[in-house]
Design an enzyme around this catalytic site. Sequence first.
Site, PDB file in Angstrom:
ATOM      1  N   LYS A 242      28.996  -3.800  36.692  1.00 45.24           N
ATOM      2  CA  LYS A 242      28.325  -2.801  35.856  1.00 45.24           C
ATOM      3  C   LYS A 242      26.831  -2.783  36.136  1.00 45.24           C
ATOM      4  O   LYS A 242      26.211  -1.714  36.200  1.00 45.24           O
ATOM      5  CB  LYS A 242      28.589  -3.092  34.382  1.00 45.24           C
ATOM      6  CG  LYS A 242      28.407  -1.876  33.475  1.00 45.24           C
ATOM      7  CD  LYS A 242      29.414  -0.786  33.781  1.00 45.24           C
ATOM      8  CE  LYS A 242      29.117   0.489  33.020  1.00 45.24           C
ATOM      9  NZ  LYS A 242      30.021   1.582  33.393  1.00 45.24           N
TER      10      LYS A 242
ATOM     11  N   TYR B 293      32.696  -8.471  35.774  1.00 47.69           N
ATOM     12  CA  TYR B 293      32.446  -7.165  35.171  1.00 47.69           C
ATOM     13  C   TYR B 293      30.948  -6.902  35.058  1.00 47.69           C
ATOM     14  O   TYR B 293      30.464  -5.814  35.379  1.00 47.69           O
ATOM     15  CB  TYR B 293      33.090  -7.062  33.797  1.00 47.69           C
ATOM     16  CG  TYR B 293      32.677  -5.817  33.044  1.00 47.69           C
ATOM     17  CD1 TYR B 293      32.955  -4.548  33.549  1.00 47.69           C
ATOM     18  CD2 TYR B 293      31.983  -5.909  31.834  1.00 47.69           C
ATOM     19  CE1 TYR B 293      32.560  -3.402  32.875  1.00 47.69           C
ATOM     20  CE2 TYR B 293      31.591  -4.760  31.148  1.00 47.69           C
ATOM     21  CZ  TYR B 293      31.880  -3.508  31.677  1.00 47.69           C
ATOM     22  OH  TYR B 293      31.484  -2.378  31.012  1.00 47.69           O
TER      23      TYR B 293
ATOM     24  N   ARG C  24      38.523  12.918  30.711  1.00 42.15           N
ATOM     25  CA  ARG C  24      38.638  12.521  29.300  1.00 42.15           C
ATOM     26  C   ARG C  24      37.384  11.752  28.882  1.00 42.15           C
ATOM     27  O   ARG C  24      36.500  11.476  29.683  1.00 42.15           O
ATOM     28  CB  ARG C  24      39.884  11.653  29.071  1.00 42.15           C
ATOM     29  CG  ARG C  24      39.886  10.343  29.850  1.00 42.15           C
ATOM     30  CD  ARG C  24      41.105   9.475  29.533  1.00 42.15           C
ATOM     31  NE  ARG C  24      42.334  10.093  29.998  1.00 42.15           N
ATOM     32  CZ  ARG C  24      42.889   9.867  31.188  1.00 42.15           C
ATOM     33  NH1 ARG C  24      42.299   9.022  32.032  1.00 42.15           N
ATOM     34  NH2 ARG C  24      43.987  10.458  31.557  1.00 42.15           N
ATOM     35  N   GLY C  25      37.302  11.425  27.610  1.00 48.25           N
ATOM     36  CA  GLY C  25      36.264  10.534  27.106  1.00 48.25           C
ATOM     37  C   GLY C  25      34.854  11.069  27.229  1.00 48.25           C
ATOM     38  O   GLY C  25      34.593  12.257  27.073  1.00 48.25           O
TER      39      GLY C  25
ATOM     40  N   GLY D 270      32.854  11.320  29.833  1.00 51.43           N
ATOM     41  CA  GLY D 270      32.632  12.238  30.945  1.00 51.43           C
ATOM     42  C   GLY D 270      32.991  13.670  30.578  1.00 51.43           C
ATOM     43  O   GLY D 270      32.240  14.605  30.877  1.00 51.43           O
TER      44      GLY D 270
END
Length: 414
Positions: A172, A168, A20-21, A23
Site C-alpha cells: 500500500k 500489505y 463497485r465501491g 471507485g
Amino acid sequence: MLPNTGKLAGRTLFITGASRGIGKAIALKAARDGANVVIAAKTAQPHPKLPGTIYTAAEEIQAAGGKALPCVVDIRDEKQISDAVEQAVKKFGGIDILVNNASAINLTGTVETPMKKVDLMLGINLRGTYLTSKLCIPYLLKSKNPHILNLSPPLNLNPVWFKNHTAYTMAKYGMSMCVLGMAEEFRGSIAVNALWPKTAIQTAAMDMLGGSGISKQCRKVDIMADAAYSILNKPTTYTGNFTIDEDILKAEGISDFDTYAVVPGHPLLPDFFLDSDPEEVKKQMVDEGTKAEQAVAGDMASGPIADTFRAIQGILSPDVIKTTQGVYKFNITGDDAGVWYIDLKNGSGSAGLGEPPNGEADVIMTLDGLDFVKMFKGQLKPTMAFMSGKLKIKGDMTLAIKMEKMMAMMTSKL
C-alpha cells in the site's frame, strides 16, 4: 454533501476498480458533471457475492449524465491496460484524469502470508499503480489540467503499522511512494496526489467481511467521492499532497459530516495508517463483534474455505458453545492459504478470517484447504487426518478431540 459544479464536463477519467465501491462512487460523481469515465476493472460477469460489473457500472454512469467505456482490465496485465488506454483515447480523444483505486489487501503476518498473496498485493497495489500511471502519463501531459489520484495512505513509518501485516503495508505504501516520486517528477505538468479516508468506509467488501456490527461504524462512499471531486478540480499546482477526506471537505466548507455516516451519531471506526492507536482500532472492531480480515482484489474472501466459514458462522448455537468451550485456529495451506478461526468459547461464538479476536487459540490446526472442507462436510474425520499426517495439531488435545464431536453436530446442518 459537496455540490457538483460542472467543471468535469467533457473530461475523461480512467478509473481502476470502478465496477463497485469507492471507485464507482468517484465515477458517478464525475458523471453528474457530464464526464467521460473509463471503467477499468476485472468484473465482467456477475460475482456470486459482490454486486456490480463493469457493464452495470457503465449503465449507472450513463444514467447519471456521463459517458462510459467499460474495459476488462487486470492491472497486473500490461497489455490489458495498454489496450484500455488506447480504447479510451480513440473513443474520447484523450485522458485527463487517472484514479488508481484498484487494490488488494491481506492482513496477516509474515509467516502466515503465502508468497502468492504477497505477489498479488505487490502486483496490484505497487506495480499496477506504477504501470497504469506510466501508460496514461503520455496522454495526461496533453491535457489542460491533468491529475493522478492514488487512493493510498500518508507515509506513516510508525512500526505499529508494519508489525501485523508487513506485506500489505509495503504494497500500500508503494502506491504512496508513486505519489511522492511522480509529483516531483511531473511538477508543473501533472498534479499527483493521494487520498485516504479518516474512517472506515462502507463497501460491499466491508459488509461481507466485517460482520453485522461494522457498517454502523462506517461512512458512506460518498465522502470519498466528494473529496476526490474537490481534488480533481484543483489546478496542477496542487500536487504532492497526502490528503484525508474529512480535511479536504472541511476546507470546502463542509461541517455536517453526519450526512456521510451510515448511522448518524454513531461512533466511527478510524482507518488504518493514521495516528490512531492500531490496538484501539482493533479493540473497537472486536467490541462490535467484527474482525480484521483479508480481501483479495475484487474477489473478497470467496471460495470453498470462505463459504465453509460463512456456513459455520450461520449455524453456531448455544449447544455447540456449551459443549465445546474452545478457541480453534486453522493454518490453512495450499491454494487458499490463510489463517482462520472458530471461537466456541466466548459470547455466542464466532468464526472468520484472521487471528481469534478474543485472545490466544486453545488449539492450532494446520492442514490443506481441500482437507479442511472435506472435514466439515463429513468426508474426512479429524482423527484419521491426524493419523495420516494430513492434520497437525498443537495445543489442548482434549479440545482437539472435541472438535470431531463438534464437527459431527455441525455437519448435518452445513
